[in-house]
Design an enzyme around this catalytic site. Structure first.
Site, short mmCIF file in Angstrom:
data_model
loop_
_atom_site.label_atom_id
_atom_site.label_comp_id
_atom_site.label_asym_id
_atom_site.label_seq_id
_atom_site.Cartn_x
_atom_site.Cartn_y
_atom_site.Cartn_z
N ARG A 85 -1.75 -10.61 12.50
CA ARG A 85 -2.10 -9.35 11.84
C ARG A 85 -3.08 -9.60 10.70
O ARG A 85 -4.02 -8.84 10.48
CB ARG A 85 -0.84 -8.65 11.28
CG ARG A 85 0.03 -8.04 12.37
CD ARG A 85 1.42 -7.72 11.87
NE ARG A 85 1.45 -6.63 10.90
CZ ARG A 85 2.50 -6.37 10.11
NH1 ARG A 85 3.58 -7.13 10.16
NH2 ARG A 85 2.47 -5.35 9.29
N ARG A 110 11.22 -10.59 4.97
CA ARG A 110 11.79 -9.25 5.09
C ARG A 110 12.82 -9.19 6.22
O ARG A 110 12.64 -9.78 7.28
CB ARG A 110 10.66 -8.25 5.38
CG ARG A 110 11.12 -6.82 5.33
CD ARG A 110 9.97 -5.90 5.09
NE ARG A 110 9.07 -5.85 6.26
CZ ARG A 110 7.97 -5.09 6.29
NH1 ARG A 110 7.63 -4.37 5.25
NH2 ARG A 110 7.22 -5.10 7.37
N ARG A 150 12.46 -8.15 12.09
CA ARG A 150 11.65 -7.44 13.08
C ARG A 150 10.63 -8.39 13.69
O ARG A 150 10.11 -9.26 13.01
CB ARG A 150 10.91 -6.28 12.43
CG ARG A 150 11.78 -5.09 12.09
CD ARG A 150 10.98 -4.01 11.36
NE ARG A 150 9.54 -4.13 11.68
CZ ARG A 150 8.57 -3.52 11.02
NH1 ARG A 150 8.85 -2.76 9.99
NH2 ARG A 150 7.31 -3.67 11.37
N LYS A 162 0.82 -1.22 0.00
CA LYS A 162 0.00 0.00 0.00
C LYS A 162 0.85 1.27 0.00
O LYS A 162 0.61 2.18 -0.77
CB LYS A 162 -0.93 0.04 1.22
CG LYS A 162 -1.96 -1.06 1.26
CD LYS A 162 -2.96 -0.85 2.39
CE LYS A 162 -2.34 -0.99 3.77
NZ LYS A 162 -1.98 -2.37 4.12
N ARG A 205 -9.69 1.87 8.74
CA ARG A 205 -9.37 0.45 8.91
C ARG A 205 -10.61 -0.36 9.26
O ARG A 205 -10.56 -1.58 9.27
CB ARG A 205 -8.37 0.26 10.05
CG ARG A 205 -6.95 0.59 9.69
CD ARG A 205 -6.06 0.29 10.89
NE ARG A 205 -4.79 0.97 10.80
CZ ARG A 205 -3.72 0.46 10.21
NH1 ARG A 205 -3.76 -0.73 9.68
NH2 ARG A 205 -2.61 1.16 10.16
#
Ligand SMILES: [Zn+2]
Length: 218
Positions: A167, A123, A156, A15, A89
């Site tokens: 999530r 990532r 992370r 996004k 959201r």
């Protein structure tokens, strides 16, 4: 005419990247809610300041977010439109947003769960400067030291598989009804978010140009 846009999609759909490209292409501001909260930490609202919530690790209340956003949307740089990233959201947030501004199109980056898991869990991020790598697409150097600053490259906590799954579950529950809300309103522009950044961008730009042409002739 104006171009008042919202960017929607699951975490890891790209996004922020696509919103940035839209902002450059149409010369409109990219308004990320994370950013405006950081810039307005001490803004006084009837609900207190954002700082008190952020420092306790809580989400700011919807009413406060709307108030900060409303002020941001009144700035001069939004005269030709804007692209909202990170808000709304939930469906109640979308209802409140409709009270303060009109939305021309809602871009939904539809991305498979498999792809999101691959992107986010692969990532790696530099602890010092935030530069990101990806174990397959953009591998970090063998010694795991950042090429920009020499910092340590780590995964992370947010990008661990169990956290990503949480999530995604939260997204399914809260954001999916939002997509239905905009689909019913007829402003939803569905884009396949699975291909490469450049392919997604080409699709997005073409679809948006078509939509704008249709608006012009009616
Ligand atoms: Zn670094």
């Amino acid at each position: 005419m104006t171009l008042q846009l919202i960017m929607l999609g699951p975490p890891g759909a790209g996004k922020g990247t696509q919103a940035g490209k839209l902002a450059d292409h149409f010369d409109i501001p990219h308004i990320s809610t994370g950013q405006i909260l950081r810039n307005n930490k001490d803004m006084e609202t009837p609900y207190g300041t954002p700082r008190s919530y952020i420092e306790d690790g809580n989400l700011v209340p919807d009413e406060m977010m709307i108030e900060i956003l409303e002020k941001r949307l009144q700035e001069d740089d939004t005269d030709d439109g804007y692209i909202l990233d990170g808000f709304p959201r939930t469906r109640p947030q979308a209802v409140s947003l409709a009270d303060i501004t009109d939305i021309d199109a809602v871009i939904y980056l539809r991305t498979s769960e498999e792809n999101i898991l691959k992107r986010l869990t692969g990532r790696r991020t530099c602890e010092d400067c935030g530069r990101t790598y990806h174990i397959e697409m953009n591998p970090p150097p063998d010694d795991d030291q950042c090429e920009s600053c020499g910092g340590a490259i780590v995964q992370r906590a947010d990008d661990r598989e169990s956290v990503v799954r949480d999530r995604l579950e939260e997204y399914q529950e809260k954001t999916k009804p939002l997509i239905e809300f905009y689909r019913e309103k007829g402003t939803l522009l569905e884009i396949d978010g699975n291909p490469s950044i450049e392919e997604v961008w080409t699709q997005l730009k073409d679809r948006l140009d078509d939509t704008l042409d249709n608006v012009d002739t009616t």
